[in-house]
Scaffold this motif. Sequence first.
Motif, mmCIF file in Angstrom:
data_model
loop_
_atom_site.group_PDB
_atom_site.id
_atom_site.type_symbol
_atom_site.label_atom_id
_atom_site.label_comp_id
_atom_site.label_asym_id
_atom_site.label_seq_id
_atom_site.Cartn_x
_atom_site.Cartn_y
_atom_site.Cartn_z
ATOM 1 N N ALA A 83 0.829 -1.158 -0.018
ATOM 2 C CA ALA A 83 -0.048 0.008 0.011
ATOM 3 C C ALA A 83 1.063 1.201 0.133
ATOM 4 O O ALA A 83 0.943 2.081 1.161
ATOM 5 C CB ALA A 83 -0.857 -0.189 1.209
ATOM 6 N N ALA A 102 1.867 -0.739 8.916
ATOM 7 C CA ALA A 102 0.515 -0.520 8.311
ATOM 8 C C ALA A 102 -0.161 0.487 9.212
ATOM 9 O O ALA A 102 0.114 0.591 10.502
ATOM 10 C CB ALA A 102 -0.145 -1.516 8.330
ATOM 11 N N THR A 160 0.004 -3.561 3.433
ATOM 12 C CA THR A 160 -1.554 -3.854 4.081
ATOM 13 C C THR A 160 -1.509 -4.775 5.003
ATOM 14 O O THR A 160 -0.738 -5.834 4.988
ATOM 15 C CB THR A 160 -2.522 -4.084 2.758
ATOM 16 O OG1 THR A 160 -1.915 -5.177 2.053
ATOM 17 C CG2 THR A 160 -2.223 -2.884 1.679
ATOM 18 N N THR A 161 -2.653 -5.086 5.637
ATOM 19 C CA THR A 161 -2.944 -6.091 6.471
ATOM 20 C C THR A 161 -2.929 -7.548 5.715
ATOM 21 O O THR A 161 -2.573 -8.549 6.228
ATOM 22 C CB THR A 161 -4.230 -5.859 7.451
ATOM 23 O OG1 THR A 161 -5.275 -5.967 6.499
ATOM 24 C CG2 THR A 161 -3.860 -4.703 8.329
ATOM 25 N N SER A 210 -12.803 -4.217 4.056
ATOM 26 C CA SER A 210 -11.640 -4.000 3.604
ATOM 27 C C SER A 210 -10.786 -2.687 3.931
ATOM 28 O O SER A 210 -11.215 -1.716 3.634
ATOM 29 C CB SER A 210 -11.262 -4.117 2.113
ATOM 30 O OG SER A 210 -10.006 -4.055 1.785
ATOM 31 N N ASN A 211 -9.929 -2.923 5.222
ATOM 32 C CA ASN A 211 -9.151 -1.527 5.661
ATOM 33 C C ASN A 211 -9.919 -0.882 6.036
ATOM 34 O O ASN A 211 -9.778 0.440 5.934
ATOM 35 C CB ASN A 211 -8.139 -1.397 4.591
ATOM 36 C CG ASN A 211 -7.104 -2.333 4.197
ATOM 37 O OD1 ASN A 211 -6.568 -2.911 5.209
ATOM 38 N ND2 ASN A 211 -6.725 -2.594 3.235
#
Length: 283
Positions: free
Chosen positions: A21, A61, A100-101, A189-190
């Motif tokens: 990301a 993140a 990103t996770t 998502s996020n």
Amino acid sequence: MIRIRRAAIAAIAVTAAIALAGCAGTTAAAPSATTSSSTKSSATGLLKKIIDDGTLTVGIAANPPFSSQAADGTFSGITPTLSREYAKSLGVKLKIVPVTTTAMIAALQTGQVEMLAIALSATPERKLVIDFGAPFYEGGNTWVVAKSSKYKTVDSLNDSGVTIAYNASTFQATATTTHMPDAQTRQLSNASYADLIAEVTSGTSTAISVPSLIGGVIPQKYPNLRAVPATAAGVDPTPVSFGLPQNEPALKASFDAFIKAKTADGTIDKLKKQYLTVKAILG
């Protein structure tokens, strides 16, 4: 605290394309200290490479309140600060790679980053594929519902008439499916905490699944909401630390000694007081 399901880990480990990301960056300031002779002499494997290269590459993140990313891309918080301090202790520069996770485990396993400077819960599933440094925090999971909700306990939320929202590929997903297998779910998502809170206040979801630290703070700012369970430890409390590659004992020993020292000198307690506040968590 970010956690991840076993299935998600397996999928991430074999994926060929790793979604990062953002672009990698380096800290502007060079380290002010040189690596001690004892560290150099004991350095092997990845730790030796880091010292020889003069750069520590970490994946970070945005994970408030442990780490936050400003509009200019810079990170602040407990984990970014500890990253900079650890790089300084090694006498090397710090290079930050936003991740990103869903991609972070793969980024560590494939060597794109040398550590995950993220508040990661050391779950048994994760320990199968990565290592962990000494913990600097411990927390569990909780669920947030409307204050007027009839659901008062974790068991009561295990109902087919309940919809629970959470961020995908986190332990919030694991905790929900483990404790509430009969509930309906909404995988986001996020999503930010503001996005998750809106799930409940709008009536889209009955509850949201969040770390116990967050669940304990939300009602302080949103008195129309409450946490289930309303305890600091939440459900399934787990040690939280940085993610490390497996089979790198010198790096782990070095980082563990660093965390031990920062705990002893009060640095970690000061960081917690600075960043683990209602304002820092929810704005």
